[in-house]
Design a protein around this motif. Structure first.
Motif, mmCIF file in Angstrom:
data_model
loop_
_atom_site.group_PDB
_atom_site.id
_atom_site.type_symbol
_atom_site.label_atom_id
_atom_site.label_comp_id
_atom_site.label_asym_id
_atom_site.label_seq_id
_atom_site.Cartn_x
_atom_site.Cartn_y
_atom_site.Cartn_z
ATOM 1 N N VAL A 554 36.688 44.128 34.616
ATOM 2 C CA VAL A 554 37.273 42.902 35.159
ATOM 3 C C VAL A 554 38.584 42.632 34.445
ATOM 4 O O VAL A 554 38.620 42.468 33.217
ATOM 5 N N VAL A 555 39.679 42.607 35.216
ATOM 6 C CA VAL A 555 41.005 42.334 34.677
ATOM 7 C C VAL A 555 41.628 41.200 35.479
ATOM 8 O O VAL A 555 41.164 40.864 36.562
ATOM 9 N N GLY A 556 42.695 40.604 34.940
ATOM 10 C CA GLY A 556 43.327 39.530 35.689
ATOM 11 C C GLY A 556 44.361 38.785 34.889
ATOM 12 O O GLY A 556 44.837 39.247 33.847
ATOM 13 N N THR A 557 44.704 37.614 35.392
ATOM 14 C CA THR A 557 45.728 36.780 34.776
ATOM 15 C C THR A 557 45.072 35.643 33.997
ATOM 16 O O THR A 557 43.851 35.510 33.962
ATOM 17 N N THR A 558 45.888 34.809 33.398
ATOM 18 C CA THR A 558 45.416 33.716 32.560
ATOM 19 C C THR A 558 46.178 32.439 32.891
ATOM 20 O O THR A 558 47.100 32.437 33.695
ATOM 21 N N ALA A 559 45.787 31.355 32.228
ATOM 22 C CA ALA A 559 46.464 30.072 32.433
ATOM 23 C C ALA A 559 47.920 30.126 31.998
ATOM 24 O O ALA A 559 48.745 29.344 32.471
ATOM 25 N N GLU A 560 48.228 31.057 31.101
ATOM 26 C CA GLU A 560 49.621 31.185 30.645
ATOM 27 C C GLU A 560 50.469 31.969 31.633
ATOM 28 O O GLU A 560 51.688 32.051 31.479
ATOM 29 N N VAL A 561 49.843 32.545 32.654
ATOM 30 C CA VAL A 561 50.555 33.375 33.633
ATOM 31 C C VAL A 561 50.704 32.662 34.968
ATOM 32 O O VAL A 561 51.781 32.663 35.562
ATOM 33 N N GLU A 562 49.616 32.052 35.460
ATOM 34 C CA GLU A 562 49.644 31.413 36.779
ATOM 35 C C GLU A 562 49.292 29.936 36.649
ATOM 36 O O GLU A 562 48.158 29.578 36.348
ATOM 37 N N SER A 563 50.296 29.093 36.899
ATOM 38 C CA SER A 563 50.076 27.656 36.791
ATOM 39 C C SER A 563 51.219 26.917 37.464
ATOM 40 O O SER A 563 52.326 27.444 37.598
ATOM 41 N N GLU A 564 50.940 25.713 37.878
ATOM 42 C CA GLU A 564 52.011 24.803 38.247
ATOM 43 C C GLU A 564 52.889 24.568 37.025
ATOM 44 O O GLU A 564 52.417 24.579 35.893
ATOM 45 N N GLY A 565 54.167 24.355 37.235
ATOM 46 C CA GLY A 565 55.054 23.984 36.147
ATOM 47 C C GLY A 565 56.019 25.051 35.706
ATOM 48 O O GLY A 565 57.026 24.752 35.072
ATOM 49 N N PHE A 566 55.725 26.318 36.020
ATOM 50 C CA PHE A 566 56.651 27.396 35.666
ATOM 51 C C PHE A 566 56.423 28.569 36.600
ATOM 52 O O PHE A 566 55.334 28.750 37.160
ATOM 53 N N ASP A 567 57.455 29.355 36.784
ATOM 54 C CA ASP A 567 57.348 30.568 37.594
ATOM 55 C C ASP A 567 57.030 31.752 36.694
ATOM 56 O O ASP A 567 57.216 31.713 35.468
ATOM 57 N N ARG A 568 56.570 32.815 37.311
ATOM 58 C CA ARG A 568 56.247 34.029 36.572
ATOM 59 C C ARG A 568 57.513 34.836 36.316
ATOM 60 O O ARG A 568 58.501 34.723 37.046
ATOM 61 N N THR A 569 57.459 35.653 35.296
ATOM 62 C CA THR A 569 58.585 36.541 34.987
ATOM 63 C C THR A 569 58.201 38.004 35.122
ATOM 64 O O THR A 569 59.060 38.879 35.034
ATOM 65 N N SER A 570 56.928 38.268 35.349
ATOM 66 C CA SER A 570 56.435 39.639 35.433
ATOM 67 C C SER A 570 55.184 39.663 36.305
ATOM 68 O O SER A 570 54.478 38.654 36.420
ATOM 69 N N LEU A 571 54.918 40.815 36.912
ATOM 70 C CA LEU A 571 53.674 41.010 37.653
ATOM 71 C C LEU A 571 52.696 41.891 36.895
ATOM 72 O O LEU A 571 51.623 42.230 37.406
ATOM 73 N N ALA A 572 53.046 42.273 35.671
ATOM 74 C CA ALA A 572 52.165 43.119 34.870
ATOM 75 C C ALA A 572 50.967 42.311 34.385
ATOM 76 O O ALA A 572 51.067 41.119 34.065
ATOM 77 N N LEU A 573 49.816 42.960 34.313
ATOM 78 C CA LEU A 573 48.644 42.320 33.738
ATOM 79 C C LEU A 573 48.904 42.043 32.255
ATOM 80 O O LEU A 573 49.422 42.912 31.547
ATOM 81 N N PRO A 574 48.554 40.864 31.771
ATOM 82 C CA PRO A 574 48.833 40.550 30.363
ATOM 83 C C PRO A 574 47.932 41.340 29.411
ATOM 84 O O PRO A 574 46.831 41.776 29.766
ATOM 85 N N GLY A 575 48.434 41.504 28.210
ATOM 86 C CA GLY A 575 47.673 42.188 27.174
ATOM 87 C C GLY A 575 47.547 43.685 27.421
ATOM 88 O O GLY A 575 48.422 44.310 28.028
ATOM 89 N N ARG A 576 46.452 44.263 26.957
ATOM 90 C CA ARG A 576 46.241 45.717 27.038
ATOM 91 C C ARG A 576 45.279 46.090 28.164
ATOM 92 O O ARG A 576 44.572 47.084 28.088
ATOM 93 N N GLN A 577 45.279 45.291 29.227
ATOM 94 C CA GLN A 577 44.321 45.529 30.299
ATOM 95 C C GLN A 577 44.597 46.827 31.064
ATOM 96 O O GLN A 577 43.667 47.530 31.461
ATOM 97 N N ASP A 578 45.875 47.147 31.285
ATOM 98 C CA ASP A 578 46.191 48.405 31.966
ATOM 99 C C ASP A 578 45.707 49.603 31.145
ATOM 100 O O ASP A 578 45.151 50.567 31.682
ATOM 101 N N GLU A 579 45.916 49.534 29.847
ATOM 102 C CA GLU A 579 45.442 50.602 28.972
ATOM 103 C C GLU A 579 43.922 50.704 29.028
ATOM 104 O O GLU A 579 43.357 51.818 29.066
#
Length: 808
Positions: A554-579
């Motif tokens: 199970v991989v995904g995003t976090t509250a620091e990635v998807e939220s009202e108040g700011f736009d995203r700067t990347s579409l990469a999964l945060p942390g070492r999830q891809d690895e």
């Protein structure tokens, strides 16, 4: 109108009328007992009904995210979800739900992408119309939002969107128009931003000219919270209600503007008429018809919407549904602590959450072993303390007097807008999260504090933090949506109870702000017990996967990635999830990846795993729905409502940052799938894509033009698989003479179900609008079109030629 609104209006003087157009507080309008008017209560949605308190002690049924609802491609399911939310609203005394959000997913970087339905205006409008119909069936109003072109978060309060009239009409206004005409909503919310130089809360051309004049909208228009800036311009520009109160541009200031000759009293009368009509419709006016009462199982609807929304992106080896493996490795921090909803005003507090780990533990068949490993934690901040903590919140005055106490399920305070009952903005000075913690493991424990302002953390008698917590160079207001965390470590012993305290002093800037209209007390105590280092956690997960029959990551995003108040700067999964995924897939050929994200993310390993299942932000019952789908009790019924790029640079629109206050929508009508096609870019997954657990043959397609320039279409499909399933039949129109139009576009859709070997027919209406273009007015482009019945935008199954022409 079944009540005499003019008679009620005649009983009110100017000051009384003006008072009905301004919030008396954050969430309510004032009552007028002399005319039988109750206070109208408004509440945030769209995945639940929060009520007037942003607090854990007032839980709400929590549905999957709007992107998930749209992935069901079923307006009837949206109606049922809306009826549940109406039931929740009535339970909480709410008259108006501040939803749905029908802005378009113009760019995958949009921070509020998860709260919108789709990149396509037709799909957005149809799902939104279903949602509105369901909510209003239950006697609860809506405010379809954010009108209009509020498709980004960066500088959204002040930015001026420059958009051509054609794109504005064909894309951004289109879902609002469809919903107004089909579902007749009782409310619209005007956005913060400007459009072509005029602030939306005073945009007479769009509010009075288009919304009311052209479309016949008869409901009320409310400002987004704190969006109304000018009394005269807002009243004359079509706004009815300014929120929140008590300090707004309406109320006493509006009465003064009338007396000064800047606003005609007839304008105020019309505004009040619309508010009284809302009160009549929602049962807040004496003598109004009572709302229909229903008993809907919230858990059941949440679970059904979830599995109907899950999109099976790939399943090339047929590993899903699982065939009773002897051992399953469940891997990923989000498996134990999932992201069930997006951040910001969409936040509600469910009474319970079923995680993937919970769901699989309950559903795993006899004879199958299930083991869990964290592997990689994507969170950049620690989760609020919960397990083995016994906590309460203590509100205090400046002299230390206790004002109130509240039990806490987790160590987090979010009192936004209204304070809990019994507290007053004028006397509250600090809030303390206080209690005990019983460690389960000996070793180094990490505690964290978040919240803009002064904080003091004490654990086991030691002060670990005492100071101001703000981002570098930040102030209280800019840091509200930008989480800044302070971490401290302490050694604790298994079984030895310790006292814990985190005190938050409300900053003077926020206190002054709150005195007027809007409280914002938000802070948290995070905790993490002794854990192996990240490399060791990865190795543990890989080792577990290697000895298991199936690995579910199970991989995904976090509250620091998807939220009202700011736009995203990347579409990469945060942390070492891809690895983590890459290494697990290398040792286990039966690796299933579950993607827990509200909007597109890059999946660089997608060709190397056995299956990819997208579960969005799945709401409170997501874990049960996941178990249903993995073990084959239910089919993953979703189709993508938005195109997913292989990598960010492939996305056709990535500009979400205004320049000198202006955001240019320079791409015109080319967003989403039409932009990918125009640029010749191959995405990872096209709009409409999604596999199920069966196969379908498209057998017949017949189109019959009507006299109005549209068509009636009949499609026959057959389930050629071995189990019952669901197919979403998508109709696309392609002009044989393209001109300045996209290659093809969605013109209609319908979902069908059939058992093995069964055939089913569906009739789909293509409206004349599908063949119209905005050129100083709607122009029907008569001629020959290719009509394709498709499994997705890129997968036509049958096609025919059809001539669309207006005869009437």
């Amino acid at each position: 109108m079944s009540f005499d609104v003019d008679a009620l209006l005649a009983e009110l003087d100017l000051d009384a009328k003006a008072s009905l157009l301004a919030g008396q507080d954050v969430w309510t309008l004032p009552a007028r007992p002399d005319i039988g008017l109750d206070s109208l209560v408004l509440s945030d949605g769209p995945v639940g009904v929060r009520g007037v308190r942003w607090s854990q002690d007032d839980p709400s049924v929590t549905l999957p995210s709007p992107t998930a609802l749209a992935a069901g491609w079923d307006p009837r399911l949206a109606v049922r979800a809306g009826r549940l939310l109406a039931q929740e609203a009535r339970r909480k005394g709410v008259h108006v739900l501040l939803a749905p959000t029908v802005n378009l997913q113009r760019s995958p970087l949009g921070g509020r992408h998860f709260e919108c339905y789709s990149e396509d205006p037709l799909l957005t409008g149809m799902i939104g119309a279903g949602y509105v119909t369901g909510v209003q069936d239950g006697g609860v109003g809506v405010t379809v939002k954010h009108f209009v072109a509020n498709d980004f978060e960066t500088e959204r309060f002040t930015a001026d969107v420059r958009v051509g009239e054609r794109a504005l009409r064909e894309l951004y206004l289109a879902p609002f128009e469809l919903i107004v005409k089909r579902a007749k909503p009782w409310g619209i919310m005007a956005a913060y931003n400007s459009v072509n130089g005029t602030t939306m809360t005073q945009h007479a051309a769009l509010l009075d000219g288009v919304l009311r004049g052209e479309w016949g909208f008869d409901g009320f228009v409310v400002s987004d919270w704190l969006a109304a800036r000018d009394t005269v311009a807002s009243a004359n520009g079509g706004l009815d209600v300014a929120m929140p109160g008590p300090r707004t541009v309406f109320g006493a200031r509006l009465a003064e503007a009338v007396r000064g000759g800047e606003v005609d009293e007839s304008v105020v009368d019309d505004m009040v008429r619309r508010v009284l009509l809302l009160a009549h419709r929602t049962g807040a006016l004496e003598g109004s018809p009572a709302a229909h009462q229903s008993e809907i199982d919230g858990d059941a609807i949440a679970r059904e919407v979830a599995h109907r929304s899950f999109v099976l992106l790939s399943n090339e080896t047929g590993v899903l549904p699982l065939k009773q493996p002897q051992s399953i490795a469940l891997i990923g921090a989000l498996a134990a602590d999932p992201k069930i909803l997006g951040g910001g005003s969409a936040t509600v507090f469910p009474a319970h959450v079923v995680s993937p780990l919970d769901g699989l533990r309950k559903a795993v068949p006899p004879g199958t072993d299930l083991a869990f490993a964290t592997g990689a934690d994507p969170r950049t901040t620690l989760p609020p303390a919960t397990d083995n903590f016994r906590l309460r919140a203590i509100a205090k005055a400046a002299d230390g007097t206790r004002l109130a106490e509240f039990p806490l399920r987790e160590a987090k305070i979010d009192w936004i807008g209204e304070l809990p009952a019994g507290l007053d903005l004028n006397t509250l000075a600090s809030v303390e999260i206080e209690g005990t913690y019983l460690p389960e493991r000996t070793g180094t424990h990490t505690f964290a504090v978040t919240g803009p302002g002064d904080l003091r953390l004490t654990v086991a008698g030691r002060t670990l933090f005492d100071g101001v917590n703000l981002p570098p160079g930040g102030d209280v207001f800019t840091s509200i949506m930008q989480v800044n965390e302070q971490r401290r470590e302490i050694d604790l012993t298994d079984g030895e109870l310790v006292d814990v305290s985190l005190t938050y002093w409300i900053p003077s800037e926020m206190a002054e702000f709150a005195r007027g209209s809007f409280a914002w007390v938000t802070f948290a105590l995070g905790h993490r017990g002794p854990v192996p280092d990240p490399d060791a956690a990865l190795e543990e997960a890989v080792a577990l996967a290697a000895k298991s029959d199936v690995a579910v990551v199970v991989v995904g995003t976090t509250a620091e990635v998807e939220s009202e108040g700011f736009d995203r700067t990347s579409l990469a999964l945060p942390g070492r999830q891809d690895e983590l995924v890459t290494r697990v897939a290398a040792v286990n050929p039966n690796t299933v990846v579950v993607v827990n994200a509200g909007s597109p993310v890059e999946l660089p390993w997608r060709a190397d795993v056995a299956a990819v299942l997208l579960t969005w932000f799945p709401g409170q019952a997501g874990g049960d729905a996941l178990a249903d789908v993995l073990f084959g009790r239910e089919e993953p019924g979703g189709r993508l409502p938005t195109t997913w790029p292989a990598k960010l640079e492939d996305a056709p629109v990535t500009d979400v940052t205004p320049q000198e206050g202006v955001l240019e929508y320079g791409e015109g009508v080319y967003i989403g799938y039409s932009a990918y096609a125009a640029k010749g870019t191959q995405p990872a997954y096209w709009f409409g894509h999604g596999q199920g657990y069966t196969t379908w043959a498209y057998e017949e397609l017949d189109g019959y033009p009507d006299e109005e320039g549209g068509a009636r279409v009949r499609v026959r499909v057959r389930n050629t698989g071995k189990r019952r399933g669901r197919e979403v039949v998508q109709l696309y129109l392609a002009p044989t003479e393209r001109g300045d139009r996209p290659d093809r576009w969605l013109a209609g859709f319908a979902s069908v179900e059939a058992g093995p070997g069964e055939a089913v027919e569906t009739d789909i209406v293509i409206t004349p609008r599908s063949a119209e273009v905005w050129r100083d007015g709607w122009q029907h482009i008569a001629g020959e079109y290719v009509l394709a019945a498709s499994h997705s935008y890129a997968e036509p199954r049958l096609s025919t030629r059809i001539v669309l022409q207006k005869i009437r």
